[in-house]
Scaffold this motif. Structure first.
Motif, PDB file in Angstrom:
ATOM      1  N   SER A  53       0.848  -1.198   0.000  1.00  0.00           N
ATOM      2  CA  SER A  53       0.000   0.000   0.000  1.00  0.00           C
ATOM      3  C   SER A  53       0.878   1.240   0.000  1.00  0.00           C
ATOM      4  O   SER A  53       2.103   1.163   0.099  1.00  0.00           O
ATOM      5  N   GLY A  54       0.239   2.399  -0.098  1.00  0.00           N
ATOM      6  CA  GLY A  54       0.907   3.679   0.085  1.00  0.00           C
ATOM      7  C   GLY A  54       2.100   3.916  -0.815  1.00  0.00           C
ATOM      8  O   GLY A  54       2.072   3.665  -2.020  1.00  0.00           O
ATOM      9  N   ILE A  55       3.178   4.420  -0.224  1.00  0.00           N
ATOM     10  CA  ILE A  55       4.376   4.772  -0.980  1.00  0.00           C
ATOM     11  C   ILE A  55       4.979   3.550  -1.660  1.00  0.00           C
ATOM     12  O   ILE A  55       5.441   3.623  -2.805  1.00  0.00           O
ATOM     13  N   GLY A  56       4.979   2.410  -0.973  1.00  0.00           N
ATOM     14  CA  GLY A  56       5.548   1.197  -1.554  1.00  0.00           C
ATOM     15  C   GLY A  56       4.808   0.762  -2.804  1.00  0.00           C
ATOM     16  O   GLY A  56       5.422   0.448  -3.832  1.00  0.00           O
ATOM     17  N   GLU A  57       3.483   0.737  -2.732  1.00  0.00           N
ATOM     18  CA  GLU A  57       2.687   0.353  -3.898  1.00  0.00           C
ATOM     19  C   GLU A  57       2.882   1.351  -5.039  1.00  0.00           C
ATOM     20  O   GLU A  57       3.054   0.958  -6.198  1.00  0.00           O
ATOM     21  N   ALA A  58       2.850   2.641  -4.710  1.00  0.00           N
ATOM     22  CA  ALA A  58       3.023   3.665  -5.736  1.00  0.00           C
ATOM     23  C   ALA A  58       4.395   3.558  -6.398  1.00  0.00           C
ATOM     24  O   ALA A  58       4.525   3.739  -7.625  1.00  0.00           O
ATOM     25  N   THR A  59       5.413   3.251  -5.618  1.00  0.00           N
ATOM     26  CA  THR A  59       6.759   3.110  -6.163  1.00  0.00           C
ATOM     27  C   THR A  59       6.851   1.899  -7.073  1.00  0.00           C
ATOM     28  O   THR A  59       7.512   1.939  -8.121  1.00  0.00           O
ATOM     29  N   ILE A  69      28.179   0.809  -4.710  1.00  0.00           N
ATOM     30  CA  ILE A  69      26.825   0.726  -4.155  1.00  0.00           C
ATOM     31  C   ILE A  69      26.465   2.102  -3.596  1.00  0.00           C
ATOM     32  O   ILE A  69      27.129   2.606  -2.690  1.00  0.00           O
ATOM     33  N   VAL A  70      25.414   2.679  -4.155  1.00  0.00           N
ATOM     34  CA  VAL A  70      25.010   4.036  -3.776  1.00  0.00           C
ATOM     35  C   VAL A  70      23.844   3.964  -2.787  1.00  0.00           C
ATOM     36  O   VAL A  70      22.824   3.338  -3.073  1.00  0.00           O
ATOM     37  N   VAL A  71      23.997   4.598  -1.635  1.00  0.00           N
ATOM     38  CA  VAL A  71      22.950   4.612  -0.614  1.00  0.00           C
ATOM     39  C   VAL A  71      22.382   6.032  -0.521  1.00  0.00           C
ATOM     40  O   VAL A  71      23.133   6.991  -0.339  1.00  0.00           O
ATOM     41  N   SER A  72      21.070   6.138  -0.643  1.00  0.00           N
ATOM     42  CA  SER A  72      20.396   7.438  -0.605  1.00  0.00           C
ATOM     43  C   SER A  72      19.266   7.403   0.415  1.00  0.00           C
ATOM     44  O   SER A  72      18.780   6.329   0.786  1.00  0.00           O
ATOM     45  N   THR A  73      18.840   8.586   0.836  1.00  0.00           N
ATOM     46  CA  THR A  73      17.764   8.708   1.819  1.00  0.00           C
ATOM     47  C   THR A  73      16.650   9.568   1.261  1.00  0.00           C
ATOM     48  O   THR A  73      16.907  10.676   0.776  1.00  0.00           O
ATOM     49  N   MET A  74      15.436   9.073   1.336  1.00  0.00           N
ATOM     50  CA  MET A  74      14.257   9.834   0.917  1.00  0.00           C
ATOM     51  C   MET A  74      13.500  10.282   2.158  1.00  0.00           C
ATOM     52  O   MET A  74      13.226   9.473   3.056  1.00  0.00           O
ATOM     53  N   LEU A  75      13.167  11.580   2.221  1.00  0.00           N
ATOM     54  CA  LEU A  75      12.464  12.124   3.386  1.00  0.00           C
ATOM     55  C   LEU A  75      11.137  12.739   2.938  1.00  0.00           C
ATOM     56  O   LEU A  75      11.072  13.928   2.622  1.00  0.00           O
ATOM     57  N   PRO A  76      10.070  11.936   2.909  1.00  0.00           N
ATOM     58  CA  PRO A  76       8.753  12.481   2.586  1.00  0.00           C
ATOM     59  C   PRO A  76       8.245  13.328   3.756  1.00  0.00           C
ATOM     60  O   PRO A  76       8.828  13.329   4.838  1.00  0.00           O
ATOM     61  N   THR A 104       0.756  13.130  -2.433  1.00  0.00           N
ATOM     62  CA  THR A 104       0.253  11.825  -2.831  1.00  0.00           C
ATOM     63  C   THR A 104       1.413  10.831  -2.807  1.00  0.00           C
ATOM     64  O   THR A 104       2.579  11.227  -2.966  1.00  0.00           O
ATOM     65  N   PRO A 105       1.138   9.548  -2.628  1.00  0.00           N
ATOM     66  CA  PRO A 105       2.210   8.552  -2.708  1.00  0.00           C
ATOM     67  C   PRO A 105       2.923   8.575  -4.055  1.00  0.00           C
ATOM     68  O   PRO A 105       4.121   8.304  -4.125  1.00  0.00           O
ATOM     69  N   ASP A 106       2.202   8.919  -5.111  1.00  0.00           N
ATOM     70  CA  ASP A 106       2.808   8.965  -6.442  1.00  0.00           C
ATOM     71  C   ASP A 106       3.937   9.990  -6.509  1.00  0.00           C
ATOM     72  O   ASP A 106       4.957   9.768  -7.165  1.00  0.00           O
ATOM     73  N   ARG A 107       3.734  11.123  -5.831  1.00  0.00           N
ATOM     74  CA  ARG A 107       4.776  12.151  -5.852  1.00  0.00           C
ATOM     75  C   ARG A 107       6.029  11.672  -5.137  1.00  0.00           C
ATOM     76  O   ARG A 107       7.152  11.917  -5.590  1.00  0.00           O
ATOM     77  N   VAL A 108       5.844  10.996  -4.021  1.00  0.00           N
ATOM     78  CA  VAL A 108       6.996  10.440  -3.302  1.00  0.00           C
ATOM     79  C   VAL A 108       7.692   9.388  -4.160  1.00  0.00           C
ATOM     80  O   VAL A 108       8.929   9.333  -4.227  1.00  0.00           O
ATOM     81  N   ALA A 109       6.903   8.554  -4.825  1.00  0.00           N
ATOM     82  CA  ALA A 109       7.467   7.502  -5.680  1.00  0.00           C
ATOM     83  C   ALA A 109       8.364   8.085  -6.767  1.00  0.00           C
ATOM     84  O   ALA A 109       9.457   7.560  -7.043  1.00  0.00           O
ATOM     85  N   GLU A 110       7.923   9.169  -7.385  1.00  0.00           N
ATOM     86  CA  GLU A 110       8.723   9.780  -8.440  1.00  0.00           C
ATOM     87  C   GLU A 110      10.039  10.317  -7.889  1.00  0.00           C
ATOM     88  O   GLU A 110      11.088  10.232  -8.539  1.00  0.00           O
ATOM     89  N   ALA A 125      16.909  13.317  -0.725  1.00  0.00           N
ATOM     90  CA  ALA A 125      15.903  14.215  -1.281  1.00  0.00           C
ATOM     91  C   ALA A 125      14.788  14.333  -0.262  1.00  0.00           C
ATOM     92  O   ALA A 125      14.562  13.422   0.542  1.00  0.00           O
ATOM     93  N   ASP A 126      14.107  15.477  -0.269  1.00  0.00           N
ATOM     94  CA  ASP A 126      12.999  15.640   0.670  1.00  0.00           C
ATOM     95  C   ASP A 126      11.829  16.332   0.011  1.00  0.00           C
ATOM     96  O   ASP A 126      11.968  16.977  -1.036  1.00  0.00           O
ATOM     97  N   LEU A 127      10.663  16.183   0.624  1.00  0.00           N
ATOM     98  CA  LEU A 127       9.450  16.872   0.204  1.00  0.00           C
ATOM     99  C   LEU A 127       8.919  17.706   1.367  1.00  0.00           C
ATOM    100  O   LEU A 127       7.711  17.830   1.548  1.00  0.00           O
TER     101      LEU A 127
END
Length: 243
Positions: free
Chosen positions: A15-21, A173-180, A211-217, A230-232
């Motif tokens: 569901s949510g961000i995972g499903e949208a991604t 191996i590149v490690v990144s952090t997403m902050l919704p 929306t989860p779609d925006r986070v997914a992008e 990256a953050d929103l």
């Protein structure tokens, strides 16, 4: 990294961000591997997406994670990306936090991402590279009351991600952090505690919820660019999002 053709493991994919991604990755030509405890949801999603694999998995269970990663590698022969998205919230004042709930929260939000990373890093090293995106939270930008448990678990994930990025860079191996920030998902329906308070705050924040779609992008953009984060989060809360 080029997303087309990439094998992308996504936790919390039901569901949510995972499903949208998962949907966004599939549209971009990737092959999503869907991990979640709700088997019926990910099975239906995998069928809908086509070239996708659904693997029921409790990401706090090291043995289940190992089996899931093995299944993905067996089917596709490689793992290019890991998106650690599974997480849970908890709203309570510091003096009221149930210690057992806090331990459970740390298991999901901090220990599980480490388990997942340790499972895929050896494969990525052999392949000569890979991408890991850890989904944290914009709440770590400021000390909001009642967020002590959740905020500290995600702040820990931020540091774990930064250290992993430094350690793994030379291995490709590149490690990144997403902050919704506030996102319109089922997150507030599954809190360990304090859901009523959290829902009221979410309603008050509806005007700037994503929306989860925006986070997914944004997550896919991180995979492509390899940037560290990256953050929103709106600028008034300490983030980079112009209002």
């Amino acid at each position: 990294m080029n997303i087309e053709g990439a094998v992308i493991i996504i936790t919390g994919a039901s569901s949510g961000i995972g499903e949208a991604t998962a949907r966004a990755a599939a549209r971009a030509g990737a092959r999503p591997v869907l991990l979640a405890r709700r088997e019926d949801r990910i099975a239906h999603l995998a069928e809908e997406l086509g070239d996708a694999l659904a693997v029921p998995c409790d990401v706090t269970d090291k043995a289940q994670v190992a089996d899931a990663v093995q299944s993905a590698n067996y089917k596709y022969g490689r793992i290019d990306v890991l998106i650690n998205n599974a997480g849970q919230g908890l709203e309570a004042a510091v003096e009221d936090i149930c210690i057992e709930d806090f331990r459970d929260l740390l298991d999901v939000n901090l220990v599980a991402p480490l388990i997942m990373m340790q499972a895929v890093i050896p494969l990525m090293r052999v392949q000569g590279g890979g991408s890991i995106v850890n989904v944290s939270s914009g709440i770590t930008f400021f000390p909001r009351p009642l967020s002590g448990a959740y905020n500290s678990s995600k702040a820990g994930l931020n540091m774990l991600s930064s250290v992993a990025r430094a350690e793994l860079a030379e291995k490709g191996i590149v490690v990144s952090t997403m902050l919704p920030f506030v996102t319109t998902t089922e997150f507030y329906d599954a809190l360990k505690a304090g859901s009523a308070v959290a829902k009221k705050e979410a309603e008050a924040s509806a005007s700037f919820a994503h929306t989860p779609d925006r986070v997914a992008e944004k997550i896919l953009d991180l995979i492509k660019s390899g940037c560290d984060r990256a953050d929103l989060v709106p600028q008034r809360f300490g983030g980079s999002l112009a209002e």
